[in-house]
Design a protein around this motif. Structure first.
Motif, short mmCIF file in Angstrom:
data_model
loop_
_atom_site.label_atom_id
_atom_site.label_comp_id
_atom_site.label_asym_id
_atom_site.label_seq_id
_atom_site.Cartn_x
_atom_site.Cartn_y
_atom_site.Cartn_z
N ALA A 48 0.83 -1.21 0.00
CA ALA A 48 0.00 0.00 0.00
C ALA A 48 0.87 1.26 0.00
N ASP A 49 1.94 1.26 0.78
CA ASP A 49 2.84 2.41 0.81
C ASP A 49 3.53 2.59 -0.54
N PHE A 50 3.93 1.49 -1.18
CA PHE A 50 4.61 1.63 -2.47
C PHE A 50 3.63 2.11 -3.54
N GLN A 51 2.39 1.63 -3.48
CA GLN A 51 1.40 2.11 -4.44
C GLN A 51 1.18 3.62 -4.28
N ARG A 52 1.16 4.09 -3.03
CA ARG A 52 1.03 5.52 -2.79
C ARG A 52 2.28 6.26 -3.28
N PHE A 53 3.45 5.66 -3.09
CA PHE A 53 4.68 6.26 -3.60
C PHE A 53 4.59 6.46 -5.12
N CYS A 54 4.08 5.46 -5.82
CA CYS A 54 3.92 5.57 -7.27
C CYS A 54 2.94 6.70 -7.62
N ALA A 55 1.85 6.80 -6.86
CA ALA A 55 0.86 7.85 -7.12
C ALA A 55 1.45 9.24 -6.91
N LEU A 56 2.35 9.37 -5.94
CA LEU A 56 2.98 10.66 -5.65
C LEU A 56 4.13 10.98 -6.60
N ASN A 57 4.63 9.97 -7.30
CA ASN A 57 5.78 10.14 -8.20
C ASN A 57 5.46 9.54 -9.58
N PRO A 58 4.46 10.09 -10.27
CA PRO A 58 4.00 9.45 -11.50
C PRO A 58 5.00 9.54 -12.65
N THR A 153 12.59 12.22 -4.48
CA THR A 153 11.22 11.83 -4.79
C THR A 153 10.32 12.22 -3.61
N ALA A 154 9.02 12.26 -3.86
CA ALA A 154 8.06 12.52 -2.78
C ALA A 154 7.95 11.26 -1.93
N PRO A 155 8.18 11.32 -0.62
CA PRO A 155 8.15 10.11 0.20
C PRO A 155 6.74 9.61 0.47
N ALA A 156 6.63 8.32 0.71
CA ALA A 156 5.36 7.70 1.11
C ALA A 156 5.68 6.56 2.05
N GLY A 157 5.17 6.63 3.28
CA GLY A 157 5.52 5.61 4.26
C GLY A 157 7.03 5.53 4.39
N PRO A 158 7.60 4.34 4.31
CA PRO A 158 9.05 4.22 4.43
C PRO A 158 9.79 4.57 3.14
N PHE A 159 9.07 4.71 2.04
CA PHE A 159 9.74 4.84 0.74
C PHE A 159 10.19 6.28 0.47
N GLY A 229 12.53 4.46 -14.93
CA GLY A 229 11.96 3.37 -14.14
C GLY A 229 12.97 2.63 -13.28
N VAL A 230 14.25 3.04 -13.32
CA VAL A 230 15.23 2.50 -12.39
C VAL A 230 15.11 3.19 -11.03
N THR A 231 14.32 4.29 -10.96
CA THR A 231 14.13 5.00 -9.70
C THR A 231 13.75 4.08 -8.54
N PRO A 232 12.80 3.13 -8.71
CA PRO A 232 12.48 2.25 -7.57
C PRO A 232 13.69 1.50 -7.02
#
Length: 265
Positions: A48-58, A153-159, A229-232
């Motif tokens: 869930a946190d990673f999905q939010r990270f993706c949403a914040l960093n499209p 990047t914009a953080p989300a949870g631990p990411f 896409g190497v960002t993750p």
């Protein structure tokens, strides 16, 4: 044994060759017309946190599909996809450290794992080539140069972690056209994030890449930088989750989706 890319192959054809172990190298130029995707696999308690990270960093993390926990199929991306076997080379990460590269992750698969598939610049490169714009890494027979920036990047949870970019040099008029073309493809990184002056985003030397290979940049050309896409993988290194699997740079999932369907106008 590896074979050369076949121009008329479909996404299905490429996946079958990879599944049989016949192709383990980067998929650039394979199955023209078909969408390719970056991969990140994480345990469900981080999903869930990673999905939010993706949403914040499209820009760096344009999410194309997410699997159900423990389910290696991705029916929205293509028939009979098995994310455990259908990428040529995977990277296995433990506590933020890449510990091995493997060609099959069936032995590592768990019931709690969730796969995230992210848009890839291979799709917009096809649109650039179709418009007659030169791509230096294609001309020089190299993978695209990739750099880690000082842009957070914009953080989300631990990411959290730095933005990673890919670079393609263009003459100014062609750079403008490249911006126009890639703006039509937000699901595969969209428009560039930076043009010229690499030092402004923390890149001291274009000859020193973090992935891919350096290319020639002529005096009259501007380096143009797209989110990558190497960002993750940089985020995994910074965040240090206990377990993660990604694609090796350039080794994508080739889907059944058509690049032409991704254009938003």
């Amino acid at each position: 044994m590896d074979h050369n890319p076949v121009q008329h192959e479909t996404g299905w054809d490429v996946r079958q060759r990879i599944r049989r172990g016949e192709w383990t190298r980067p998929t650039q130029g394979m199955a023209p017309g078909y969408v390719q995707a970056n991969l990140a696999i994480l345990p469900r308690d981080l999903a869930a946190d990673f999905q939010r990270f993706c949403a914040l960093n499209p820009k760096p993390c344009p999410l194309l599909a997410t699997s159900e926990p423990g389910d290696p199929s991705l029916p929205t991306l293509g028939r009979d996809i098995d994310i455990r076997t259908d990428i040529g080379t995977y990277r296995v990460w433990r506590d933020g450290v890449m510990v091995e590269e493997v060609h099959d992750i069936r032995d590592l698969w768990r019931d709690d794992l969730v796969a995230f598939l992210l848009g890839c610049s291979h799709s917009f490169e096809e649109a650039l080539l179709a418009d007659g714009l030169p791509l230096r890494h294609f001309e020089e027979g190299k993978p695209v140069p990739v750099y880690t920036t000082n842009v957070p990047t914009a953080p989300a949870g631990p990411f959290h972690g730095p933005l990673v970019v890919s670079m393609r040099p263009f003459r100014p008029a062609d750079a403008i056209r490249a911006i126009q073309i890639t703006s039509r493809f937000p699901s595969v990184h969209g428009a560039p994030v930076h043009i010229g002056k690499p030092e402004m985003i923390g890149i001291a030397d274009l000859a020193k890449v973090d992935a891919g290979a350096a290319v020639t940049v002529a005096e009259e050309e501007l380096p143009v930088f797209w989110a990558c896409g190497v960002t993750p993988q940089a985020v995994v290194a910074a965040t240090k989750p206990p377990f993660c699997i990604t694609h090796a740079p350039g080794c994508m999932l080739v889907t059944d989706l058509l690049n032409s369907r991704l254009a938003v106008f």
